[in-house]
Design an enzyme around this catalytic site. Structure first.
Site, PDB file in Angstrom:
ATOM      1  N   CYS A 196     -10.218  -5.020   0.295  1.00  0.00           N
ATOM      2  CA  CYS A 196     -11.345  -4.087   0.342  1.00  0.00           C
ATOM      3  C   CYS A 196     -12.243  -4.296  -0.888  1.00  0.00           C
ATOM      4  O   CYS A 196     -11.877  -4.974  -1.853  1.00  0.00           O
ATOM      5  CB  CYS A 196     -10.850  -2.644   0.416  1.00  0.00           C
TER       6      CYS A 196
ATOM      7  N   ASN B  43       0.837  -1.192   0.000  1.00  0.00           N
ATOM      8  CA  ASN B  43       0.000   0.000   0.000  1.00  0.00           C
ATOM      9  C   ASN B  43       0.877   1.249   0.000  1.00  0.00           C
ATOM     10  O   ASN B  43       1.953   1.281   0.612  1.00  0.00           O
ATOM     11  CB  ASN B  43      -1.022   0.010   1.146  1.00  0.00           C
TER      12      ASN B  43
ATOM     13  N   CYS C  82      -4.036   0.631  -2.611  1.00  0.00           N
ATOM     14  CA  CYS C  82      -3.931  -0.612  -1.843  1.00  0.00           C
ATOM     15  C   CYS C  82      -2.858  -1.524  -2.442  1.00  0.00           C
ATOM     16  O   CYS C  82      -2.559  -1.456  -3.641  1.00  0.00           O
ATOM     17  CB  CYS C  82      -5.252  -1.366  -1.851  1.00  0.00           C
TER      18      CYS C  82
ATOM     19  N   GLU D 233       0.268   5.163   0.703  1.00  0.00           N
ATOM     20  CA  GLU D 233      -0.704   6.168   1.170  1.00  0.00           C
ATOM     21  C   GLU D 233      -0.326   7.558   0.671  1.00  0.00           C
ATOM     22  O   GLU D 233       0.752   7.776   0.115  1.00  0.00           O
ATOM     23  CB  GLU D 233      -0.776   6.125   2.699  1.00  0.00           C
TER      24      GLU D 233
ATOM     25  N   GLU E  38      -3.020  -4.668  -3.135  1.00  0.00           N
ATOM     26  CA  GLU E  38      -3.524  -5.590  -4.160  1.00  0.00           C
ATOM     27  C   GLU E  38      -3.581  -4.925  -5.528  1.00  0.00           C
ATOM     28  O   GLU E  38      -3.197  -5.498  -6.544  1.00  0.00           O
ATOM     29  CB  GLU E  38      -4.935  -6.073  -3.786  1.00  0.00           C
TER      30      GLU E  38
ATOM     31  N   CYS F  18     -10.775  -3.323  -4.285  1.00  0.00           N
ATOM     32  CA  CYS F  18      -9.787  -4.296  -4.786  1.00  0.00           C
ATOM     33  C   CYS F  18     -10.471  -5.563  -5.288  1.00  0.00           C
ATOM     34  O   CYS F  18     -10.031  -6.146  -6.281  1.00  0.00           O
ATOM     35  CB  CYS F  18      -8.763  -4.624  -3.708  1.00  0.00           C
TER      36      CYS F  18
HETATM   37  N1  THU Z   1      -5.200  -1.575   2.567  1.00  0.00           N
HETATM   38  C1  THU Z   1      -4.639  -2.348   1.591  1.00  0.00           C
HETATM   39  O1  THU Z   1      -3.593  -2.024   1.042  1.00  0.00           O
HETATM   40  N2  THU Z   1      -5.287  -3.484   1.255  1.00  0.00           N
HETATM   41  C2  THU Z   1      -6.381  -3.981   1.880  1.00  0.00           C
HETATM   42  O2  THU Z   1      -6.878  -5.014   1.502  1.00  0.00           O
HETATM   43  C3  THU Z   1      -6.938  -3.266   3.040  1.00  0.00           C
HETATM   44  C4  THU Z   1      -6.463  -1.864   3.177  1.00  0.00           C
HETATM   45  C5  THU Z   1      -4.481  -0.382   2.995  1.00  0.00           C
HETATM   46  C6  THU Z   1      -5.102   0.914   2.636  1.00  0.00           C
HETATM   47  C7  THU Z   1      -4.539   1.812   3.724  1.00  0.00           C
HETATM   48  O3  THU Z   1      -3.269   2.264   3.326  1.00  0.00           O
HETATM   49  C8  THU Z   1      -4.375   0.912   4.911  1.00  0.00           C
HETATM   50  O4  THU Z   1      -4.388  -0.407   4.395  1.00  0.00           O
HETATM   51  C9  THU Z   1      -5.442   1.078   5.957  1.00  0.00           C
HETATM   52  O5  THU Z   1      -6.701   0.919   5.444  1.00  0.00           O
END
Ligand code: THU
Length: 140
Positions: free
Chosen positions: A90, A45, A56, A47, A58, A93
């Protein structure tokens, strides 16, 4: 057809999570995506201070594979080391993965604890219209 090494794929996801850029949530995620030809693409991920722009793990892994010419992926492992229990992908994704993964494609996810969830894209994203649309070759 070679053997699917989900343990190895999960280890690659754990390694990918170490590259996460998650200063806001402090929640690192790594993904390792296996293409049909055996190549593995990883993502973490990433941000952003404008929170909605976060990418994300994925979707990061998926776009890496597509950018290298892959269109079909047969498994994905997702590691979230900052949670003890497994955390599934999520909704966004699930939608995006289903564009390039068949319903029977394997999904494994897990946190820092010993529990792993083994499931499929079809179970995570049922009643998906794309797989009907594909009958009309929308991806060609
Ligand atoms: N996140 C992912 O990268 N993948 C997921 O399946 C769940 C959420 C990340 C997004 C954000 O940077 C952090 O996790 C918190 O939600």
């Amino acid at each position: 057809m070679y053997e699917l090494d989900l343990d190895g794929l999960f280890q690659e996801a754990q390694r990918a999570a170490t590259f996460a850029y998650a200063p806001y949530s402090k929640f690192r995620v790594g993904a390792a995506l296996l293409a049909e030809d055996g190549t593995v693409y990883t993502g973490c991920n990433v941000e952003n201070r404008s929170f909605g722009l976060t990418i994300c793990a994925e979707r990061n892994a998926l776009v890496q594979g597509v950018a290298q010419g892959r269109r079909s992926f047969i498994a994905i492992a997702i590691a979230s080391p900052d949670a003890v229990e497994p955390v599934g992908p999520c909704g966004a994704c699930r939608q995006v993965l289903s564009e390039f993964m068949a319903p029977q494609a394997q999904v494994r996810f897990g946190g820092s604890g010993p529990e792993r969830v083994d499931t499929t894209i079809g179970a995570l994203y049922p009643y998906d219209s794309l797989h009907d649309l594909l009958a009309f070759n929308v991806r060609d």
